[in-house]
Enzyme design. Sequence first.
Site, PDB file in Angstrom:
ATOM      1  N   SER A 219       0.846  -1.191   0.000  1.00 47.02           N
ATOM      2  CA  SER A 219       0.000   0.000   0.000  1.00 47.02           C
ATOM      3  C   SER A 219       0.880   1.240   0.000  1.00 47.02           C
ATOM      4  O   SER A 219       1.829   1.341   0.784  1.00 47.02           O
ATOM      5  CB  SER A 219      -0.902   0.002   1.234  1.00 47.02           C
ATOM      6  OG  SER A 219      -1.547   1.248   1.375  1.00 47.02           O
ATOM      7  N   GLY A 221      -0.598   4.294   0.373  1.00 45.57           N
ATOM      8  CA  GLY A 221      -1.449   5.328   0.943  1.00 45.57           C
ATOM      9  C   GLY A 221      -2.203   6.094  -0.137  1.00 45.57           C
ATOM     10  O   GLY A 221      -2.871   5.511  -0.985  1.00 45.57           O
ATOM     11  N   GLY A 224      -1.779   5.020  -4.003  1.00 47.38           N
ATOM     12  CA  GLY A 224      -2.267   3.797  -4.627  1.00 47.38           C
ATOM     13  C   GLY A 224      -1.655   2.560  -4.007  1.00 47.38           C
ATOM     14  O   GLY A 224      -1.360   2.519  -2.802  1.00 47.38           O
ATOM     15  N   GLY A 250      -5.985  -0.869   5.463  1.00 45.20           N
ATOM     16  CA  GLY A 250      -5.051  -1.935   5.114  1.00 45.20           C
ATOM     17  C   GLY A 250      -5.639  -3.318   5.342  1.00 45.20           C
ATOM     18  O   GLY A 250      -5.395  -4.246   4.568  1.00 45.20           O
ATOM     19  N   ASP A 251      -6.445  -3.443   6.393  1.00 50.75           N
ATOM     20  CA  ASP A 251      -7.107  -4.725   6.665  1.00 50.75           C
ATOM     21  C   ASP A 251      -8.107  -5.041   5.551  1.00 50.75           C
ATOM     22  O   ASP A 251      -8.219  -6.196   5.110  1.00 50.75           O
ATOM     23  CB  ASP A 251      -7.826  -4.673   8.005  1.00 50.75           C
ATOM     24  CG  ASP A 251      -6.906  -4.272   9.139  1.00 50.75           C
ATOM     25  OD1 ASP A 251      -5.702  -4.563   9.053  1.00 50.75           O
ATOM     26  OD2 ASP A 251      -7.391  -3.655  10.106  1.00 50.75           O
TER      27      ASP A 251
END
Length: 308
Positions: A219, A221, A224, A250-251
């Site tokens: 990731s 942020g 992208g 993120g999960d």
Amino acid sequence: MITAVGLNLSIDRTIEIARLVPYGTNRALSTRIDAGGKAVNVALMASRLGAKASVTGIMREKDADFFGTALRGGGVEADFLVLPGSMRVNVKVLDREAGAVTEFNEAGAPVTAEDLEALLSRVRLHAAKGGWMILTGSLPPGCPKAYYRLLILAAKGCRVALDADGEALKQALDAGAALVKRNRRELEGLTGRTLASIGDVRRAALELIDRGVETAVVSLGGEGALAVRRGECLFAPPPDVPVRSTVGAGDAMVAGAVVALEAGEELEAMLRAGVAAAGAAVATEGTQAAPLEAYQHIYKTISIQKVM
């Protein structure tokens, strides 16, 4: 079946304010309380996306009913090792003006060697059913850094996705995880160097592949995300969504990616699903699972680019 393993789950209290005033009085515009922790977030989102999902891990008896109700409401099976005491409470403060979250996370109650051995036995039973096992979240006090490695080795019979950080990740990397998810900062910590460009991130992700990881998702942020396999690297720009909470994004990305892989999708569809799920999570208040309709709408907008 997708089984998420949580060693240090939490009750998440999310407070929304107009603008964060350090050392001053901050008045809440809204407050919500969710059953949280990365494994819970992953399982609830996976279930929302249509997968059969369960959670195992460590639970404290005073909050077991609260978590059980939340998980059943989200269509998720729960099979916890229940220990005495209460769950930790994490406070998330959303600054509406900045679109940013400040977190205050408790360490959690300590565990014993006997607790961890009992959990390994439980993981072996779940792994024997096949499917995917997702190992994610922080380690509680008393848990050795090598424990994620032990869990991967115990999870024979299923494929493992790993979302860990620091020394816990380093010690588990060569244990046979099929998928590892990191963000840029965490990958920089792992490699010991600044990853300023997409090319830098790609090269660092390939180092994970060289350690035996099948697929790496990174990731970036607001820039992208990247998905890397040996001989293939794809990039997805971020979706254009309002920022209501970055906690759990993120999960959600892990959940979307694993649901796609379990369905037999290739790397492109996996990345699209992960980024769409993360975008839907960002646009949703608190750490609750994002609405399926939001995910489906964002999914259609995700473009995928090859990176050479």
